[in-house]
Design a protein around this motif. Structure first.
Motif, PDB file in Angstrom:
ATOM      1  N   MET A 168     158.806  -5.658  88.848  1.00 28.69           N
ATOM      2  CA  MET A 168     158.192  -5.039  90.040  1.00 28.69           C
ATOM      3  C   MET A 168     159.037  -5.359  91.282  1.00 28.69           C
ATOM      4  O   MET A 168     159.399  -4.459  92.047  1.00 28.69           O
ATOM      5  CB  MET A 168     156.767  -5.589  90.210  1.00 28.69           C
ATOM      6  CG  MET A 168     156.083  -5.206  91.494  1.00 28.69           C
ATOM      7  SD  MET A 168     154.505  -6.105  91.675  1.00 28.69           S
ATOM      8  CE  MET A 168     155.021  -7.479  92.700  1.00 28.69           C
ATOM      9  N   LEU A 169     159.391  -6.627  91.467  1.00 26.92           N
ATOM     10  CA  LEU A 169     160.136  -7.018  92.667  1.00 26.92           C
ATOM     11  C   LEU A 169     161.553  -6.443  92.652  1.00 26.92           C
ATOM     12  O   LEU A 169     162.085  -6.048  93.687  1.00 26.92           O
ATOM     13  CB  LEU A 169     160.156  -8.548  92.812  1.00 26.92           C
ATOM     14  CG  LEU A 169     158.780  -9.148  93.132  1.00 26.92           C
ATOM     15  CD1 LEU A 169     158.836 -10.666  93.118  1.00 26.92           C
ATOM     16  CD2 LEU A 169     158.249  -8.659  94.488  1.00 26.92           C
ATOM     17  N   LYS A 170     162.136  -6.379  91.462  1.00 25.10           N
ATOM     18  CA  LYS A 170     163.471  -5.784  91.333  1.00 25.10           C
ATOM     19  C   LYS A 170     163.422  -4.297  91.714  1.00 25.10           C
ATOM     20  O   LYS A 170     164.281  -3.791  92.439  1.00 25.10           O
ATOM     21  CB  LYS A 170     163.938  -5.961  89.878  1.00 25.10           C
ATOM     22  CG  LYS A 170     165.279  -5.406  89.562  1.00 25.10           C
ATOM     23  CD  LYS A 170     165.636  -5.721  88.118  1.00 25.10           C
ATOM     24  CE  LYS A 170     166.632  -4.705  87.625  1.00 25.10           C
ATOM     25  NZ  LYS A 170     166.931  -4.852  86.211  1.00 25.10           N
ATOM     26  N   THR A 171     162.367  -3.617  91.229  1.00 26.88           N
ATOM     27  CA  THR A 171     162.213  -2.184  91.514  1.00 26.88           C
ATOM     28  C   THR A 171     161.960  -1.954  93.009  1.00 26.88           C
ATOM     29  O   THR A 171     162.488  -1.007  93.599  1.00 26.88           O
ATOM     30  CB  THR A 171     161.036  -1.608  90.693  1.00 26.88           C
ATOM     31  OG1 THR A 171     161.245  -1.934  89.325  1.00 26.88           O
ATOM     32  CG2 THR A 171     160.911  -0.102  90.862  1.00 26.88           C
ATOM     33  N   VAL A 172     161.159  -2.824  93.600  1.00 31.51           N
ATOM     34  CA  VAL A 172     160.855  -2.706  95.034  1.00 31.51           C
ATOM     35  C   VAL A 172     162.148  -2.839  95.839  1.00 31.51           C
ATOM     36  O   VAL A 172     162.440  -2.038  96.735  1.00 31.51           O
ATOM     37  CB  VAL A 172     159.826  -3.789  95.441  1.00 31.51           C
ATOM     38  CG1 VAL A 172     159.784  -3.985  96.938  1.00 31.51           C
ATOM     39  CG2 VAL A 172     158.441  -3.420  94.901  1.00 31.51           C
ATOM     40  N   ARG A 173     162.962  -3.845  95.504  1.00 27.60           N
ATOM     41  CA  ARG A 173     164.242  -4.042  96.224  1.00 27.60           C
ATOM     42  C   ARG A 173     165.139  -2.821  96.049  1.00 27.60           C
ATOM     43  O   ARG A 173     165.759  -2.360  97.000  1.00 27.60           O
ATOM     44  CB  ARG A 173     164.974  -5.275  95.695  1.00 27.60           C
ATOM     45  CG  ARG A 173     164.465  -6.546  96.260  1.00 27.60           C
ATOM     46  CD  ARG A 173     165.546  -7.635  96.298  1.00 27.60           C
ATOM     47  NE  ARG A 173     165.072  -8.710  97.160  1.00 27.60           N
ATOM     48  CZ  ARG A 173     164.228  -9.663  96.758  1.00 27.60           C
ATOM     49  NH1 ARG A 173     163.776  -9.676  95.535  1.00 27.60           N
ATOM     50  NH2 ARG A 173     163.834 -10.585  97.617  1.00 27.60           N
ATOM     51  N   GLN A 174     165.197  -2.302  94.829  1.00 32.64           N
ATOM     52  CA  GLN A 174     166.032  -1.131  94.562  1.00 32.64           C
ATOM     53  C   GLN A 174     165.526   0.078  95.363  1.00 32.64           C
ATOM     54  O   GLN A 174     166.311   0.826  95.940  1.00 32.64           O
ATOM     55  CB  GLN A 174     165.997  -0.825  93.053  1.00 32.64           C
ATOM     56  CG  GLN A 174     166.931   0.281  92.628  1.00 32.64           C
ATOM     57  CD  GLN A 174     168.390  -0.074  92.883  1.00 32.64           C
ATOM     58  OE1 GLN A 174     168.840  -1.139  92.469  1.00 32.64           O
ATOM     59  NE2 GLN A 174     169.101   0.785  93.604  1.00 32.64           N
ATOM     60  N   TYR A 175     164.194   0.223  95.421  1.00 29.57           N
ATOM     61  CA  TYR A 175     163.597   1.342  96.157  1.00 29.57           C
ATOM     62  C   TYR A 175     163.953   1.244  97.645  1.00 29.57           C
ATOM     63  O   TYR A 175     164.328   2.237  98.274  1.00 29.57           O
ATOM     64  CB  TYR A 175     162.070   1.324  95.965  1.00 29.57           C
ATOM     65  CG  TYR A 175     161.335   2.387  96.743  1.00 29.57           C
ATOM     66  CD1 TYR A 175     161.259   3.700  96.289  1.00 29.57           C
ATOM     67  CD2 TYR A 175     160.720   2.079  97.966  1.00 29.57           C
ATOM     68  CE1 TYR A 175     160.584   4.675  97.013  1.00 29.57           C
ATOM     69  CE2 TYR A 175     160.049   3.049  98.699  1.00 29.57           C
ATOM     70  CZ  TYR A 175     159.980   4.350  98.214  1.00 29.57           C
ATOM     71  OH  TYR A 175     159.333   5.311  98.940  1.00 29.57           O
ATOM     72  N   PHE A 176     163.847   0.040  98.184  1.00 30.58           N
ATOM     73  CA  PHE A 176     164.198  -0.132  99.606  1.00 30.58           C
ATOM     74  C   PHE A 176     165.678   0.184  99.813  1.00 30.58           C
ATOM     75  O   PHE A 176     166.046   0.858 100.774  1.00 30.58           O
ATOM     76  CB  PHE A 176     163.883  -1.561 100.061  1.00 30.58           C
ATOM     77  CG  PHE A 176     162.412  -1.821 100.290  1.00 30.58           C
ATOM     78  CD1 PHE A 176     161.632  -0.924 101.014  1.00 30.58           C
ATOM     79  CD2 PHE A 176     161.792  -2.965  99.806  1.00 30.58           C
ATOM     80  CE1 PHE A 176     160.273  -1.163 101.241  1.00 30.58           C
ATOM     81  CE2 PHE A 176     160.443  -3.214 100.029  1.00 30.58           C
ATOM     82  CZ  PHE A 176     159.682  -2.307 100.749  1.00 30.58           C
ATOM     83  N   ASP A 177     166.498  -0.300  98.914  1.00 23.86           N
ATOM     84  CA  ASP A 177     167.939  -0.055  99.054  1.00 23.86           C
ATOM     85  C   ASP A 177     168.221   1.447  98.990  1.00 23.86           C
ATOM     86  O   ASP A 177     168.978   1.986  99.804  1.00 23.86           O
ATOM     87  CB  ASP A 177     168.683  -0.818  97.947  1.00 23.86           C
ATOM     88  CG  ASP A 177     170.177  -0.845  98.205  1.00 23.86           C
ATOM     89  OD1 ASP A 177     170.571  -1.021  99.386  1.00 23.86           O
ATOM     90  OD2 ASP A 177     170.954  -0.671  97.251  1.00 23.86           O
ATOM     91  N   ASP A 178     167.595   2.141  98.035  1.00 28.80           N
ATOM     92  CA  ASP A 178     167.793   3.584  97.898  1.00 28.80           C
ATOM     93  C   ASP A 178     167.339   4.331  99.157  1.00 28.80           C
ATOM     94  O   ASP A 178     167.807   5.430  99.425  1.00 28.80           O
ATOM     95  CB  ASP A 178     166.995   4.133  96.690  1.00 28.80           C
ATOM     96  CG  ASP A 178     167.553   3.654  95.363  1.00 28.80           C
ATOM     97  OD1 ASP A 178     168.692   3.138  95.348  1.00 28.80           O
ATOM     98  OD2 ASP A 178     166.837   3.756  94.339  1.00 28.80           O
ATOM     99  N   ASN A 179     166.395   3.757  99.894  1.00 27.16           N
ATOM    100  CA  ASN A 179     165.892   4.405 101.111  1.00 27.16           C
ATOM    101  C   ASN A 179     166.510   3.819 102.371  1.00 27.16           C
ATOM    102  O   ASN A 179     165.981   4.002 103.470  1.00 27.16           O
ATOM    103  CB  ASN A 179     164.368   4.317 101.153  1.00 27.16           C
ATOM    104  CG  ASN A 179     163.731   5.290 100.170  1.00 27.16           C
ATOM    105  OD1 ASN A 179     163.622   6.475 100.449  1.00 27.16           O
ATOM    106  ND2 ASN A 179     163.379   4.801  98.999  1.00 27.16           N
TER     107      ASN A 179
END
Ligand code: AMO
Length: 440
Positions: free
Chosen positions: A150-161
């Motif tokens: 979950m935290l890895k995905t959240v970081r990736q999502y923020f980075d993608d945005n």
């Protein structure tokens, strides 16, 4: 005792061992999950991070020295076992290991304070007291594998945005969320507090021109709650964005939660199966919106008394949650029960551009459009009996070019509850801190 591993190194995790590698030599490292000595044959189940694997030692095929080593093992001891993989229908993964070398790396004392194989079920308090043993259980470690994803995905999502990660201080001089309690600490000759939210700092970063920021960090709240959804130390996923309003950041939140739901289903199928939890039953975004005005009517129609202007009681949250399939936004909150930094509607100042994201009856996130005008912000503080003098550095940022902005904070441990289906927030935290627990 030999403190060094020498040339012993793990070649395979249990998950790497399948009938396809039959005949290969492997070296496993892990814990003794179970020992069954049938005289002519000894079975030892080894557990590592990924699961279980069976070591089978028939006395006719295996040296007496190895049989003696296996007999010396005790449950939960740490071992390295070298051997040959061999197809075996009844063993976990359909393979067993015929041992050629056994090295005991550390013997576990007996009896164990709790049984990680769960033959004897333990209450949550016993489990938390021996958390290092509790965490060896597949249905407990699965929760943390899902949380890590979950935290890895959240970081990736923020980075993608294009949202930048920040770290703000947790030793602070003042309150941020008027109302919630602070933990005082001694800071040399001054009084200080543990931070209850990065709110003021993430807003100051808008004044600093960073446009879009996020932080994943600890928040500390000295609330005396003793519930299944409050802790005194929690993880908050905070986001703040300039030149945006509440609806814009609700879209960002909606996208983040949907991405996390998808990624959990994709990457954590094994863990969800261990937990016997059907995450696919939770609808993905875009999530529906319920206005506070309507929520009051719904709650009253369910026979729960609620006056306009009140926060939702636990019963009200449950009554409203029962009318929803999963996640939903609760919007347009009464201004008076939201923090000083929210923006009221111009045509109806008793309500504000503030929202919560709920999952059924559980609050997952709060957010809002922030007041960026200095004079109005000070007036809003005073209306709530807060002394603006305590907010010096924060308020300064509003005098010299603060852009319009909005943001939110998500309770990471609560989001992990939704992803794993557990009902007690303590299950989603390695070493939880509550009203009664400060150890381990
Ligand atoms: P709020 O106080 O609603 O908002 O906190 C945001 C989210 O954090 C989680 N949370 C908690 N989780 C476990 N135990 C607790 N004691 C606890 N307290 C809060 C909840 C909650 O929804 N500054 C604002 C956010 C913002 O507007 O940006 C804030 O802190 O899931």
């Amino acid at each position: 005792m030999d403190y060094l591993l020498g040339d012993l190194r793990r070649t395979h995790y249990s998950s790497d061992i399948s009938p396809e590698i039959s005949g290969e030599e492997v070296l496993l490292m892990g814990w003794v999950h179970e020992i069954r000595d049938l005289g002519g044959i000894i079975f030892v189940i080894i557990r590592d991070r990924d699961g279980l694997i069976q070591v089978t030692a028939p006395s006719k095929k295996v040296d007496a020295e190895i049989l003696a080593d296996l007999r010396a093992l005790r449950k939960e001891s740490v071992v390295a076992i070298k051997g040959t993989a061999q197809e075996a229908g009844k063993a976990p993964n359909g393979v067993e290991i015929i041992p050629s070398k056994v090295k005991i790396l550390n013997l576990a004392n007996q009896p164990l304070p709790m049984d990680p194989t769960e033959k004897v079920k333990a209450e949550i308090d016993t489990r938390l007291n021996s958390r290092f043993l509790d965490l060896r259980k597949a249905n407990v470690s699965a929760i943390f594998k899902i949380k890590a994803n979950m935290l890895k995905t959240v970081r990736q999502y923020f980075d993608d945005n294009d949202i930048i990660e920040i770290n703000t201080p947790k030793l602070v001089a003042s309150a941020t969320e008027g109302g919630t309690e602070l933990f005082p600490i001694t800071y040399f000759e001054k009084e200080a507090f543990l931070g209850q939210s990065p709110q003021l700092y993430k807003q100051m970063m808008m004044g600093a021109g960073f446009d879009k920021v996020f932080e994943i960090g600890q928040i500390f709240r000295a609330e005396e709650h003793d519930t299944l959804r409050h802790l005194n130390e929690a993880i908050s996923i905070d986001m703040e964005a300039s030149f945006k309003d509440d609806k814009d950041v609700m879209n960002i939140l909606d996208g983040m939660i949907t991405t996390v739901l998808q990624s959990t289903k994709e990457n954590c199928a094994k863990e969800l199966e261990i937990l016997d939890y059907d995450l696919a039953a939770i609808p993905e975004g875009p999530f529906p919106e319920v206005k506070y005005d309507d929520a009051v009517d719904i709650v009253n129609s369910k026979g729960i008394d609620m006056e306009w202007g009140e926060d939702l009681s636990r019963e009200a949250e449950k009554a409203l949650g029962d009318t929803q399939e999963g996640f939903y936004f609760l919007t347009d909150w009464p201004t008076a029960i939201k923090p000083f930094y929210v923006v009221p509607y111009e045509d109806r100042p008793e309500i504000s551009h503030a929202f919560d994201l709920m999952y059924k009856n559980l609050e997952i996130s709060s957010g809002s459009t922030r007041m960026h005008d200095y004079d109005t912000l000070v007036a809003q503080m005073e209306q709530r009996n807060l002394n603006p003098d305590g907010f010096g550095a924060y308020l300064q940022a509003f005098k010299y070019g603060m852009p319009p902005h909005a943001g939110w904070g998500v309770g990471a441990d609560r989001l992990a509850m939704v992803l794993t289906g557990v009902e007690n927030i303590r299950e989603t935290v390695l070493f939880p801190r509550d009203r009664h627990r400060l150890t381990p």
